[in-house]
Design a protein around this motif. Structure first.
Motif, PDB file in Angstrom:
ATOM      1  N   TYR A 102      23.228  29.643  -7.708  1.00  0.00           N
ATOM      2  CA  TYR A 102      22.845  30.063  -6.358  1.00  0.00           C
ATOM      3  C   TYR A 102      23.775  29.426  -5.330  1.00  0.00           C
ATOM      4  O   TYR A 102      23.414  28.435  -4.687  1.00  0.00           O
ATOM      5  CB  TYR A 102      21.383  29.673  -6.073  1.00  0.00           C
ATOM      6  N   ALA A 107      21.616  35.350  -0.983  1.00  0.00           N
ATOM      7  CA  ALA A 107      20.688  36.116  -0.133  1.00  0.00           C
ATOM      8  C   ALA A 107      20.193  37.414  -0.762  1.00  0.00           C
ATOM      9  O   ALA A 107      19.755  38.308  -0.044  1.00  0.00           O
ATOM     10  CB  ALA A 107      21.384  36.432   1.194  1.00  0.00           C
ATOM     11  N   THR A 108      20.242  37.506  -2.105  1.00  0.00           N
ATOM     12  CA  THR A 108      19.911  38.783  -2.746  1.00  0.00           C
ATOM     13  C   THR A 108      18.819  38.577  -3.796  1.00  0.00           C
ATOM     14  O   THR A 108      18.897  37.645  -4.591  1.00  0.00           O
ATOM     15  CB  THR A 108      21.166  39.360  -3.426  1.00  0.00           C
ATOM     16  N   THR A 109      17.825  39.452  -3.766  1.00  0.00           N
ATOM     17  CA  THR A 109      16.726  39.344  -4.725  1.00  0.00           C
ATOM     18  C   THR A 109      16.385  40.728  -5.249  1.00  0.00           C
ATOM     19  O   THR A 109      16.381  41.695  -4.488  1.00  0.00           O
ATOM     20  CB  THR A 109      15.478  38.732  -4.039  1.00  0.00           C
ATOM     21  N   SER A 111      13.891  43.527  -6.251  1.00  0.00           N
ATOM     22  CA  SER A 111      12.539  43.884  -5.824  1.00  0.00           C
ATOM     23  C   SER A 111      11.880  44.723  -6.921  1.00  0.00           C
ATOM     24  O   SER A 111      12.507  45.628  -7.475  1.00  0.00           O
ATOM     25  CB  SER A 111      12.658  44.663  -4.509  1.00  0.00           C
ATOM     26  N   THR A 133      15.826  38.357 -10.809  1.00  0.00           N
ATOM     27  CA  THR A 133      17.104  38.080 -10.150  1.00  0.00           C
ATOM     28  C   THR A 133      17.996  37.227 -11.050  1.00  0.00           C
ATOM     29  O   THR A 133      19.183  37.527 -11.237  1.00  0.00           O
ATOM     30  CB  THR A 133      16.865  37.408  -8.791  1.00  0.00           C
ATOM     31  N   LYS A 137      21.490  38.347 -12.967  1.00  0.00           N
ATOM     32  CA  LYS A 137      22.730  37.570 -12.843  1.00  0.00           C
ATOM     33  C   LYS A 137      23.264  37.197 -14.240  1.00  0.00           C
ATOM     34  O   LYS A 137      24.464  37.321 -14.517  1.00  0.00           O
ATOM     35  CB  LYS A 137      22.482  36.301 -12.017  1.00  0.00           C
TER      36      LYS A 137
END
Ligand code: ATP
Ligand code: PAF
Ligand code: BAL
Length: 283
Positions: A102, A107-109, A111, A133, A137
């Motif tokens: 991180y 700033a990305t998740t 949903s 998330t 990744k």
């Protein structure tokens, strides 16, 4: 010693995987949070059926823990983990630190809907967003052909399977049956938190699921079997979060057996320890 190579950065990991790919080898990923036990080893053993190379990721993912949860005390045993993974024929342990996973400004998740609704989400509202998330990744970092997840975390398996399909991630998600202690308790890194008395009570969870699954199979109404299992779990001293019947693939709520293959899922607390488990209702 069966120690294995441990990689801490995404760049080094990608370089290693590129070499395997150039040699035409398939790659399997086993995502974990470490504190490896025989349940994790079963995932590694299953991975050998699908790939020549195996990466185990070991990362206690902070974004899937609520501030009140056990992130700080979660068991961390990297040296022993590397030894166990080596004995299981794993090629690389990928153990990034939090800043590598991180970076500043993250700033990305992902949903989620569908199988992420209800059950765990009612009690851990941000949990699966954190899981999905970090798994997305890891899929991007390793680019595996297959990824193996335990049925012990059944809703997680359903969420990750759905995510891979929905986002066209080119990885086959494979579920592996739950490994249990002889008395039925599902192996879990969190079992180390149990006192001797709690450990004695813990197998009630799986026993109650088994009784309910057999009752439904024999024709008992689903709601009655579920209610009776809830009573058994509470009477044994658990604080029950949920015990429910769901559609085995979509995890949608069900009214009865006619709604498709069923899975019973439970989460309950013994003292400070939260345990989860699940069982298939046989046809
Ligand atoms: N008993 C088990 N049998 C099969 N797979 C398991 C078992 N326990 C964990 N796994 C799987 O191993 C992977 C990594 O899980 P994780 O590192 O969270 O271990 P855990 O024992 O489930 O820990 P926790 O106590 O946090 O639930 C997940 O896919 C999980 O479903
Ligand atoms: C899949 C996972 C490794 C993501 O952090 C974790 O939720 C786990 O160990 O089940
Ligand atoms: N095995 C799922 C990880 C978690 O409970 O956070």
């Amino acid at each position: 010693m069966a120690d294995i190579e441990t990689i801490h950065t995404v760049a080094e990991l990608r370089a290693r995987v590129r070499i395997w790919r150039a040699a035409g080898q398939r790659v399997a990923l086993v995502p974990t949070m470490g504190a490896l036990h025989a349940g994790h080893v079963a995932l590694m053993q299953a991975a050998h059926q699908h790939a020549e190379r195996i990466v185990v990721s070991i990362f206690v993912n902070p974004t899937q823990f609520a501030p009140t949860e056990d992130l700080a005390r979660y068991p961390r045993t990297l040296d022993a983990d590397r030894e166990k993974a080596g004995l299981a024929g794993v090629d690389v342990a990928f153990a990034p630190d939090v800043a590598e996973m991180y970076p500043q400004g993250f700033a990305t998740t992902v949903s989620l809907d569908g199988p992420a609704l209800g059950l765990e989400t009612d009690f851990r509202p941000t949990h699966f967003a954190g899981v999905a998330t970090v798994v997305a990744k890891l899929f991007s970092q390793v680019a595996p052909d297959v990824a193996l997840f335990g049925e012990k975390d059944y809703q997680q398996l359903a969420v990750v399977t759905r995510m891979a399909r929905d986002l066209d991630l080119p990885v086959k998600v494979i579920g592996v049956p739950t490994v249990r202690e002889p008395d039925g308790l599902a192996l879990s890194s969190r079992n180390v938190y149990l006192s001797a008395e709690e450990r004695r009570i813990a197998p009630v969870l799986y026993r109650a699921l088994g009784v309910a699954a057999q009752a439904i199979r024999s024709g008992a109404p689903v709601a009655e079997a579920v209610e009776s299992a809830r009573d058994d779990v509470r009477s044994a001293g658990f604080a029950l979060d949920y015990l429910d019947a769901r559609h085995a693939e979509t995890l949608a709520p069900v009214a009865g057996r006619g709604d498709g293959p069923l899975r019973l899922l439970v989460a309950a607390r013994l003292g400070a320890t939260r345990l989860i488990d699940n069982i298939a209702v046989p046809d």
